[in-house]
Structure formats: structure tokens, C-alpha cells
Design an enzyme around this catalytic site. Structure first.
Site, PDB file in Angstrom:
ATOM      1  N   GLY A  22       0.808  -1.212   0.000  1.00 33.29           N
ATOM      2  CA  GLY A  22       0.000   0.000   0.000  1.00 33.29           C
ATOM      3  C   GLY A  22       0.835   1.253   0.000  1.00 33.29           C
ATOM      4  O   GLY A  22       0.475   2.253   0.633  1.00 33.29           O
ATOM      5  N   ALA A  23       1.933   1.244  -0.737  1.00 39.86           N
ATOM      6  CA  ALA A  23       2.884   2.361  -0.688  1.00 39.86           C
ATOM      7  C   ALA A  23       2.530   3.506  -1.624  1.00 39.86           C
ATOM      8  O   ALA A  23       3.294   4.462  -1.731  1.00 39.86           O
ATOM      9  CB  ALA A  23       4.291   1.848  -1.022  1.00 39.86           C
ATOM     10  N   ASN A  24       1.385   3.456  -2.276  1.00 39.41           N
ATOM     11  CA  ASN A  24       1.040   4.504  -3.234  1.00 39.41           C
ATOM     12  C   ASN A  24       0.298   5.676  -2.610  1.00 39.41           C
ATOM     13  O   ASN A  24       0.112   6.710  -3.255  1.00 39.41           O
ATOM     14  CB  ASN A  24       0.198   3.937  -4.381  1.00 39.41           C
ATOM     15  CG  ASN A  24      -1.116   3.344  -3.890  1.00 39.41           C
ATOM     16  OD1 ASN A  24      -1.110   2.275  -3.280  1.00 39.41           O
ATOM     17  ND2 ASN A  24      -2.226   4.019  -4.133  1.00 39.41           N
ATOM     18  N   GLY A  26      -1.206   7.645   1.439  1.00 40.58           N
ATOM     19  CA  GLY A  26      -1.344   7.651   2.885  1.00 40.58           C
ATOM     20  C   GLY A  26      -0.086   7.288   3.643  1.00 40.58           C
ATOM     21  O   GLY A  26       1.021   7.745   3.342  1.00 40.58           O
ATOM     22  N   GLY A  28       1.561   4.499   3.797  1.00 44.13           N
ATOM     23  CA  GLY A  28       2.555   3.765   3.025  1.00 44.13           C
ATOM     24  C   GLY A  28       3.421   4.670   2.182  1.00 44.13           C
ATOM     25  O   GLY A  28       4.635   4.482   2.084  1.00 44.13           O
ATOM     26  N   SER A 147      -4.506  -0.747  14.279  1.00 41.58           N
ATOM     27  CA  SER A 147      -5.372   0.429  14.359  1.00 41.58           C
ATOM     28  C   SER A 147      -6.029   0.472  15.730  1.00 41.58           C
ATOM     29  O   SER A 147      -6.209  -0.563  16.388  1.00 41.58           O
ATOM     30  CB  SER A 147      -6.462   0.340  13.282  1.00 41.58           C
ATOM     31  OG  SER A 147      -7.503   1.263  13.508  1.00 41.58           O
ATOM     32  N   TYR A 172     -14.048  -4.536  10.502  1.00 40.66           N
ATOM     33  CA  TYR A 172     -12.766  -3.831  10.400  1.00 40.66           C
ATOM     34  C   TYR A 172     -11.989  -4.039  11.695  1.00 40.66           C
ATOM     35  O   TYR A 172     -10.784  -4.326  11.675  1.00 40.66           O
ATOM     36  CB  TYR A 172     -12.981  -2.346  10.135  1.00 40.66           C
ATOM     37  CG  TYR A 172     -11.693  -1.561  10.035  1.00 40.66           C
ATOM     38  CD1 TYR A 172     -10.764  -1.826   9.028  1.00 40.66           C
ATOM     39  CD2 TYR A 172     -11.397  -0.551  10.954  1.00 40.66           C
ATOM     40  CE1 TYR A 172      -9.578  -1.109   8.938  1.00 40.66           C
ATOM     41  CE2 TYR A 172     -10.220   0.176  10.870  1.00 40.66           C
ATOM     42  CZ  TYR A 172      -9.311  -0.111   9.853  1.00 40.66           C
ATOM     43  OH  TYR A 172      -8.131   0.600   9.773  1.00 40.66           O
TER      44      TYR A 172
END
Length: 304
Positions: A22-24, A26, A28, A147, A172
Site C-alpha cells: 500500500g505504498a502509493n 497515505g 505507506g 489500528s 474492520y
């Protein structure tokens, strides 16, 4: 931590490879940028390569010469996770299990798992197990991002898919509690095996990220209105996972989160998860179920 820890405290990372899911966007994206600025090679594992390439270009605009590679990874699809791992033939110093989705309408993954449990937990569980023997270097680490929502969920072993009683927020919470149970149990098993790798957990408090995109439209609208009033920037929210990934004093089994306002905001400190996260019986049960569902067996002994 005698003073506020910041990105200025990140040691030189030259020669080290980070794999960040998820590095694209936020957290990440901020994590990738920060370690690239300290000389790390960063593999950006993203679901949509075009977004990953755009994020890489944005990082390079701020960090000229950043060593970045974008690879496609759909964590919700266990077949894709296995293919990704089989095609990953280099060593990793730090694996950052960061990607996630939050509170979408109920849906199932390709393999029939509830989408949040599939993406946030099972995909990262499988990825970690398949790449564990690639961890290298003098201080290898697995960082799993949880979280505060872990405080408001349980692992519903009798209804993991939410078929009978789905709630987007409760499930979640289930996925985030699973992250903690996994990360803490991974640390136990690494220690029992005499493996030098550390498993460290982190959470961002209340941070402005793109997680709202997976929620219902009305919830997204409300969130966009309220989020600026209650959250800290993603760059600050990423500090706990950056500490977990790079701080020499970080230890396996630690949980890092923000200091202030009920762990909602502030610089990173060592925090304590809810008691359920440390329960070894629940962790072993989840581990066994996760190995069965993913068909990934870790080369680590079970804990007593």
C-alpha cells in the site's frame, strides 16, 4: 524515548531493502518517502500499478535519486500473493505490512473470505510467511500496522465471513485485532526459533489517509467533513511505523503508537494493546485458522 522522535532520527538506510504494501498513498507513501530519503531501496507493492508509478514519481520529485520499484500486489487474492512472492527473488531487510481497507459494504474475496479480513490480515499473513526466508541483514524486521479499531472488534471464529451478522466497523475491528494477534504471535515464534528477525506492531492514531475510499458514500462524505477536525497528517501518522521499522532501540513484540489524546495524535511512543491481543490461546487459534485458509505454513515452531 526521552524526546519527540521524528524522521530526522531515522538512521542511514543505505544498503537496506524495504517492501511496503500500500505504498502509493497515505501512511505507506509517507513511509516509502521517508526511508528512501535515508538511502533505502524501496519496493512499493500496490494493487494499481498506475497509482504506484504516480506515487513513485511524486517521491522522486522530493527525493531525487530515490531507489524505487513498483510491483503489483492484490492482497485480497491469495493466488496473487503467492505469485508475487514466487516472483520476488531478492532479500528484504524490512517488510512493512501497511495496506488495508476500512469498513466497506460486505463482499467476499476471490477465495470467499470477508474482504477486510482477506486484505488486512490473510493477505499479509500469507505474504509474511512466503517471504520470511527472504528476510536478511543484521536487523531484519516485520512491521504490521494495526489500528485503534482493534479495541472495538473481536475475532468471530464462528462467522469469519460475516454471513450472519456483518457490521462494517466491527469486521474492520476484527481484521485489525487479527493484525495484532498475528504480529505478537509472530514475535513469540521467531524468538522460540532463535530467528533474529523482529516483529513490531504500530498504529497511526487518527490520521488523514485514503481509507475512506472503501466506505459507503454517505460515510465518506461525513468523514471528509469531520476528518480535518480530528486527525493528524499522514506524515505524522506514519511516524509509529517508521519508528518500528528503523529505530535501533525498537524491540520485537513492541507496539508503537501516538503519544497524545488517547493515542489519537502525536509523536511515537511504546503503547499497550488491549488485553485480548496478548492472549496466546486466541493467537494460536487464529494462526492455525490462517494457515488453513491461506495454505501457507511458516517455517517456525508453534509456541506452548
Amino acid at each position: 524515548m526521552s524526546r519527540d522522535w521524528s524522521t530526522a532520527d531515522i538512521p542511514d538506510q543505505a544498503g537496506r531493502t524495504f517492501l511496503i504494501t500500500g505504498a502509493n498513498s497515505g501512511l505507506g507513501l509517507e513511509t516509502a518517502k521517508a526511508v528512501a530519503a535515508r538511502g533505502a531501496r524501496v519496493v512499493m507493492a500496490v494493487r494499481t500499478p498506475a497509482k504506484g508509478e504516480a506515487a513513485a514519481a511524486a517521491i522522486k520529485a522530493e527525493v531525487p535519486g530515490a531507489d524505487l520499484e513498483v510491483r503489483r500486489l492484490d492482497l485480497a487474492d491469495l493466488d496473487a500473493v503467492r505469485s508475487f512472492a514466487e516472483g520476488f527473488d531478492t532479500g528484504i531487510d524490512v517488510l512493512v505490512n501497511n495496506a488495508g481497507i476500512m469498513a466497506p459494504p460486505r463482499s467476499l474475496s476471490k477465495q470467499g473470505h470477508e474482504s477486510q479480513f482477506a486484505t488486512n490480515h490473510l493477505g499479509h499473513f500469507a505474504l509474511t510467511g512466503l517471504l520470511l526466508d527472504r528476510l536478511q541483514g543484521p536487523d531484519p524486521r516485520v512491521v504490521t500496522v494495526a489500528s485503534l479499531a482493534s479495541n472495538h472488534g473481536d475475532v468471530y471464529f464462528d462467522d469469519l465471513t460475516g454471513e450472519r451478522r456483518y457490521s462494517a466497523t466491527r469486521y474492520y475491528g476484527q481484521s485489525k485485532l487479527a493484525n495484532l494477534l498475528f504480529g505478537i504471535e509472530l514475535d513469540r515464534r521467531l524468538r522460540a526459533a532463535g530467528n533474529p528477525a523482529k516483529s513490531v506492531m504500530a498504529h497511526p492514531g487518527l490520521s488523514a489517509t485514503d481509507l475512506l475510499q472503501s466506505m459507503r458514500p454517505v460515510v465518506r462524505f461525513i468523514g471528509r467533513v469531520l476528518m480535518p477536525l480530528a486527525t493528524q497528517p499522514a506524515s505524522t501518522g506514519a511516524l509509529p511505523q517508521l519508528y518500528a521499522a528503523t529505530e535501533p532501540k525498537a524491540e520485537g513484540g513492541q507496539y508503537i503508537g501516538p503519544r497524545h489524546r488517547g493515542e489519537h495524535q502525536g509523536p511515537p511512543v511504546i503503547v499497550r494493546a488491549r488485553a485480548e491481543a496478548y492472549d496466546p490461546a486466541t493467537a494460536r487459534r487464529l494462526w492455525d485458522v490462517s494457515e488453513e485458509l491461506t495454505r501457507v505454513r511458516f517455517p517456525l515452531p508453534a509456541t506452548a
